[in-house]
Scaffold this motif. Sequence first.
Motif, mmCIF file in Angstrom:
data_model
loop_
_atom_site.group_PDB
_atom_site.id
_atom_site.type_symbol
_atom_site.label_atom_id
_atom_site.label_comp_id
_atom_site.label_asym_id
_atom_site.label_seq_id
_atom_site.Cartn_x
_atom_site.Cartn_y
_atom_site.Cartn_z
ATOM 1 N N UNK A 80 8.320 4.280 0.576
ATOM 2 C CA UNK A 80 6.912 4.550 0.826
ATOM 3 C C UNK A 80 5.957 3.402 0.584
ATOM 4 N N UNK A 81 6.482 2.198 0.362
ATOM 5 C CA UNK A 81 5.579 1.057 0.187
ATOM 6 C C UNK A 81 5.275 0.469 1.557
ATOM 7 N N UNK A 82 4.018 0.582 1.937
ATOM 8 C CA UNK A 82 3.564 0.192 3.266
ATOM 9 C C UNK A 82 2.852 -1.149 3.222
ATOM 10 N N UNK A 83 2.522 -1.655 4.385
ATOM 11 C CA UNK A 83 1.724 -2.878 4.463
ATOM 12 C C UNK A 83 0.314 -2.613 3.953
ATOM 13 N N UNK A 84 -0.342 -3.628 3.391
ATOM 14 C CA UNK A 84 -1.710 -3.447 2.898
ATOM 15 C C UNK A 84 -2.613 -2.895 3.995
ATOM 16 N N UNK A 135 -2.432 0.201 5.145
ATOM 17 C CA UNK A 135 -1.791 1.316 5.842
ATOM 18 C C UNK A 135 -1.606 2.540 4.952
ATOM 19 N N UNK A 136 -2.142 2.514 3.746
ATOM 20 C CA UNK A 136 -1.987 3.646 2.836
ATOM 21 C C UNK A 136 -3.321 4.057 2.256
ATOM 22 N N UNK A 137 -3.258 4.716 1.119
ATOM 23 C CA UNK A 137 -4.468 5.247 0.494
ATOM 24 C C UNK A 137 -4.843 4.550 -0.814
ATOM 25 N N UNK A 196 0.869 -1.168 0.000
ATOM 26 C CA UNK A 196 0.000 0.000 0.000
ATOM 27 C C UNK A 196 0.907 1.220 0.000
ATOM 28 N N UNK A 197 0.343 2.376 0.048
ATOM 29 C CA UNK A 197 1.126 3.613 0.062
ATOM 30 C C UNK A 197 0.257 4.771 -0.357
ATOM 31 N N UNK A 198 0.870 5.681 -1.085
ATOM 32 C CA UNK A 198 0.134 6.839 -1.564
ATOM 33 C C UNK A 198 0.369 7.005 -3.055
ATOM 34 N N UNK A 199 -0.501 7.765 -3.688
ATOM 35 C CA UNK A 199 -0.281 8.140 -5.081
ATOM 36 C C UNK A 199 0.790 9.225 -5.091
#
Length: 121
Positions: free
Chosen positions: A59-63, A65-67, A44-47
Motif C-alpha cells: 500500500x505504499x504509493x507514489x507521493x 497518490x494517497x491520503x 504516500x498511502x493511507x492511514x
Amino acid sequence: MLEASGAPNAGLMIDIWHFYNSRSTLADLTGLPPDRITAVQLNDGRIVHDDFLAEARRGRLLPGDGELDVTGLLLGLHERGFRGPYCVEVNYPGYRDLPVDEMATQAFMKASAALEVLPTH
C-alpha cells in the motif's frame, strides 16, 4: 536512541508512510539535529487501522497518490533544517507490472512535484 548508540554515522531514515502509520508527529522530531536524518523516503498511502504488515507490503504509493500529509511532513522537516537527500520508496503490486522506464518516469515526476513545495533559498 541515535545518541545512545554512540555511532557518529548512525542516522534516522524517515519513511513518510511509516512515519504517519506509526502515529508519529513533527513534535516527535523536536530536538533531533537535522544532520542526524540520513534521508527521507518519499511515498504516500493511507492511514492503516487493520493489517499493518500487509498494507506496508502493498500500500505504499507514489507521493500525491494517497491520503497522507506528504507536504506537511516535508515542510516540517525543512523548517527543522533538513535539506535532503530524498528517495522514492514504494511498494504497490501495480508498479511491478510497469516497464522500468515508465515506473522511473512516474516516480521522478511525483517526487519532483512533492518537493516543489520546499523553499529554494
